[in-house]
Scaffold this motif. Structure first.
Motif, PDB file in Angstrom:
ATOM      1  N   LYS A 318       0.829  -1.212   0.000  1.00 28.69           N
ATOM      2  CA  LYS A 318       0.000   0.000   0.000  1.00 28.69           C
ATOM      3  C   LYS A 318       0.862   1.261   0.000  1.00 28.69           C
ATOM      4  O   LYS A 318       0.585   2.205  -0.725  1.00 28.69           O
ATOM      5  CB  LYS A 318      -0.918   0.004   1.230  1.00 28.69           C
ATOM      6  CG  LYS A 318      -1.833   1.215   1.324  1.00 28.69           C
ATOM      7  CD  LYS A 318      -2.874   1.222   0.215  1.00 28.69           C
ATOM      8  CE  LYS A 318      -3.893   2.345   0.419  1.00 28.69           C
ATOM      9  NZ  LYS A 318      -4.907   2.374  -0.642  1.00 28.69           N
ATOM     10  N   TRP A 319       1.907   1.274   0.849  1.00 29.15           N
ATOM     11  CA  TRP A 319       2.774   2.439   0.979  1.00 29.15           C
ATOM     12  C   TRP A 319       4.220   2.045   0.661  1.00 29.15           C
ATOM     13  O   TRP A 319       4.725   1.038   1.173  1.00 29.15           O
ATOM     14  CB  TRP A 319       2.744   3.005   2.401  1.00 29.15           C
ATOM     15  CG  TRP A 319       1.538   3.836   2.738  1.00 29.15           C
ATOM     16  CD1 TRP A 319       0.367   3.393   3.281  1.00 29.15           C
ATOM     17  CD2 TRP A 319       1.417   5.250   2.563  1.00 29.15           C
ATOM     18  NE1 TRP A 319      -0.502   4.451   3.453  1.00 29.15           N
ATOM     19  CE2 TRP A 319       0.117   5.597   3.027  1.00 29.15           C
ATOM     20  CE3 TRP A 319       2.249   6.251   2.062  1.00 29.15           C
ATOM     21  CZ2 TRP A 319      -0.349   6.906   3.005  1.00 29.15           C
ATOM     22  CZ3 TRP A 319       1.786   7.560   2.052  1.00 29.15           C
ATOM     23  CH2 TRP A 319       0.502   7.873   2.513  1.00 29.15           C
ATOM     24  N   HIS A 347      -0.124   2.158  -8.433  1.00 28.90           N
ATOM     25  CA  HIS A 347      -1.169   1.964  -7.428  1.00 28.90           C
ATOM     26  C   HIS A 347      -0.694   2.289  -6.021  1.00 28.90           C
ATOM     27  O   HIS A 347      -1.481   2.245  -5.064  1.00 28.90           O
ATOM     28  CB  HIS A 347      -1.637   0.507  -7.457  1.00 28.90           C
ATOM     29  CG  HIS A 347      -0.608  -0.458  -6.962  1.00 28.90           C
ATOM     30  ND1 HIS A 347       0.509  -0.785  -7.696  1.00 28.90           N
ATOM     31  CD2 HIS A 347      -0.514  -1.138  -5.791  1.00 28.90           C
ATOM     32  CE1 HIS A 347       1.244  -1.657  -7.008  1.00 28.90           C
ATOM     33  NE2 HIS A 347       0.648  -1.886  -5.849  1.00 28.90           N
ATOM     34  N   LYS A 349       1.023   4.410  -2.729  1.00 28.68           N
ATOM     35  CA  LYS A 349       1.188   5.715  -2.114  1.00 28.68           C
ATOM     36  C   LYS A 349       2.661   5.848  -1.729  1.00 28.68           C
ATOM     37  O   LYS A 349       3.275   4.901  -1.231  1.00 28.68           O
ATOM     38  CB  LYS A 349       0.297   5.854  -0.884  1.00 28.68           C
ATOM     39  CG  LYS A 349      -1.183   5.971  -1.234  1.00 28.68           C
ATOM     40  CD  LYS A 349      -2.009   6.341  -0.018  1.00 28.68           C
ATOM     41  CE  LYS A 349      -3.476   6.578  -0.396  1.00 28.68           C
ATOM     42  NZ  LYS A 349      -4.286   6.981   0.775  1.00 28.68           N
ATOM     43  N   ASP A 369       3.095  11.393  -1.735  1.00 26.91           N
ATOM     44  CA  ASP A 369       1.772  11.501  -1.117  1.00 26.91           C
ATOM     45  C   ASP A 369       1.859  11.986   0.317  1.00 26.91           C
ATOM     46  O   ASP A 369       0.890  12.553   0.837  1.00 26.91           O
ATOM     47  CB  ASP A 369       1.068  10.134  -1.143  1.00 26.91           C
ATOM     48  CG  ASP A 369       0.781   9.677  -2.559  1.00 26.91           C
ATOM     49  OD1 ASP A 369      -0.141  10.224  -3.173  1.00 26.91           O
ATOM     50  OD2 ASP A 369       1.502   8.771  -3.056  1.00 26.91           O
ATOM     51  N   GLU A 390      -2.596  -2.188   6.212  1.00 26.46           N
ATOM     52  CA  GLU A 390      -1.963  -1.684   4.987  1.00 26.46           C
ATOM     53  C   GLU A 390      -0.472  -2.017   5.025  1.00 26.46           C
ATOM     54  O   GLU A 390       0.222  -1.634   5.976  1.00 26.46           O
ATOM     55  CB  GLU A 390      -2.176  -0.176   4.852  1.00 26.46           C
ATOM     56  CG  GLU A 390      -3.625   0.214   4.641  1.00 26.46           C
ATOM     57  CD  GLU A 390      -3.810   1.719   4.484  1.00 26.46           C
ATOM     58  OE1 GLU A 390      -4.869   2.123   3.971  1.00 26.46           O
ATOM     59  OE2 GLU A 390      -2.900   2.490   4.874  1.00 26.46           O
TER      60      GLU A 390
END
Length: 504
Positions: A318-319, A347, A349, A369, A390
């Protein structure tokens, strides 16, 4: 070590020597051809008057210091020439650069080294450099020629034996420039007067011309030796004799441009072996004499298969966390090696540890981000707007600080770290370490730099550091006098260096 040739030029099949004039001291005065020759070198032999900062143009090369200083030689010319030849002959296709202060053929004994190459059948080139004979006077505000005052000039060596000077032959020359003449200046001046020069002829001596250490004294032919002794000027120095010296007060510019808060002060800037630092330019603009010291080098990851497997399957992430500019550079290098591009990150961050890392992302066409309000791994870990569940991937080196992981895991977040590159110690040349010990302050931009400095040269330095994380690493390594930049910027680190020197 494999030679790295310029794209348009194939590596030689046999040994090749570049005799390169390093210029008079200011690293900006290296010629473009000299820079190009250095960038292709496998081995560089450099002398006392070649600014060691020029070695940043050859990060891949092995460097050998062959310094000679006046009458106190570390190594004789004959030994240097023999070493040059044996080094060139050590391997097929070996590229050797001989980096000499000033110009190769202006009292630099480059002709002897070229003759030795020719005698040994070694191909060579000569890359002329800017001689201190014209550069030092120019930086002191003294043109060696001038339409109204001097239509000719001569460059002389001050290393002459009694009776060998024959100065009467120079009676028609308007300007005389003496190199290597400080030790004999009184005798030279007396001989020039005896040969017909007026004792009242203006004269100037410039020490360490074109560098922030430049010092200039003026007088007349009859007084210049006493003025130099009174000012305690030593080699390397250039002496100018002639009416053009009168122009100095009107044309002096370098002295005024280097009269900032750090004028004449010694500052060491630690950097990577691969490149220089914009911090050095800021400090020079304040008048500092800057030594850029390579303490760190970046190397490819030791786990390339793992890295490329992860980059080919980022769906679970996710990150993506990036905590240095080098992490960004290495990320894109590894994407390229994996046959991927920026679309593989579409996709995700992206979180950057501070403005410099965010700027590096921006230069690659991506916007971070999230950037914490205060730079640092601890703040990134505490403020990252991630939710439990996440997955977080930290693309970093093998020596990443533990603060980020600890802060994230304390929040119950899933953290994975991958070694995207390696941070390793770089070995500065011996004379770089000698000069480093004379620095009044050393700047440190990372914990790795602090640890490597302590290991190489000890902790008896005043250090200016970039942020609390580097401060903690420096204190843990044993540094006692630590001044912290007020914010994570080069300007703030330069200001910290000023405080470290000027404030008790």
């Amino acid at each position: 070590m494999t030679s790295r040739a310029a794209p348009s030029q194939a590596a030689p099949s046999r040994a090749f020597v570049s005799l390169i004039g390093a210029g008079p001291g200011d690293p900006g005065l290296l010629t473009l051809k000299g820079k190009e020759a250095l960038s292709r070198a496998d081995v560089v032999l450099f002398d006392y008057l070649a600014n060691p900062e020029l070695l940043l143009w050859c990060p891949q090369a092995r460097t050998i210091y062959v310094g000679k200083k006046g009458f106190s030689e570390y190594i004789s010319q004959e030994q240097i020439t023999a070493l040059l030849i044996s080094t060139a002959q050590a391997g097929a296709g070996q590229r050797v650069a001989r980096l000499k202060g000033g110009d190769v053929y202006v009292f630099g004994r480059g002709g002897e080294e070229a003759e030795a190459c020719a005698a040994a059948g070694i191909a060579f080139e000569v890359v002329p450099g800017i001689s201190s004979a014209i550069a030092a006077p120019a930086y002191a505000g003294i043109p060696v020629t001038h339409r109204e005052l001097a239509r000719s000039f001569a460059v002389l060596t001050g290393n002459v034996r009694e009776g060998d000077a024959h100065y009467e032959r120079l009676s028609g020359v308007d300007t005389l420039v003496l190199l290597m003449g400080v030790r004999n200046l009184g005798t030279i001046a007396a001989d020039l007067i005896a040969a017909g020069r007026s004792p009242d002829t203006p004269a100037a001596t410039i020490q360490w011309g074109t560098t922030p250490e430049q010092r200039t004294v003026t007088g007349t032919l009859s007084t210049i030796a006493a003025e130099v002794a009174r000012a305690e000027l030593e080699a390397p120095a250039v002496t100018v004799v002639g009416e053009v010296v009168r122009l100095r007060e009107r044309l002096r510019w370098f002295d005024k441009a280097h009269s900032g808060p750090l004028a004449g002060r010694q500052v060491a800037v630690t950097r990577t072996r691969e490149g220089g630092s914009g911090l050095a330019d800021l400090l020079r603009s304040m008048g500092a004499n800057v030594l850029e010291v390579p303490l760190i080098r970046y190397a490819p990851t030791s786990e390339p298969e793992t890295v490329r497997a992860v980059l080919n399957d980022l769906a679970w992430v996710k990150w993506l966390l990036l905590t240095s500019q080098q992490a960004v550079v290495s990320l894109f290098a590894e994407l390229d090696e994996a046959g991927l591009d920026v679309r593989a990150l579409g996709h995700l961050k992206l979180a950057a540890v501070g403005p410099a890392t965010a700027r590096s992302l921006w230069e690659h066409g991506l916007r971070a981000d999230f950037v914490p309000r205060t730079s640092g791994a601890r703040h990134l870990g505490a403020e990252l707007p991630a939710a439990p569940g996440e997955a977080l991937l930290h693309f970093t080196s093998q020596v990443a600080e533990a603060e980020l992981q600890e802060a994230l895991e304390a929040r119950g977040l899933d953290y994975v770290r991958i070694e995207g590159y390696r941070t390793e110690a770089a070995q500065p040349a011996q004379n770089e370490l000698e000069r480093l010990r004379n620095a009044e302050v050393v700047t440190l931009a990372s914990g790795s730099a602090a640890r490597h400095l302590a290991a190489l040269a000890g902790t008896e330095f005043t250090v200016a550091v970039m942020g609390p994380q580097t401060e903690a690493a420096a204190r843990e390594a044993g540094f006692r006098r630590v001044v912290v930049a007020e914010n994570p910027s080069l300007e703030a680190l330069a200001a910290a260096a000023v405080r470290a020197i000027l404030e008790p």
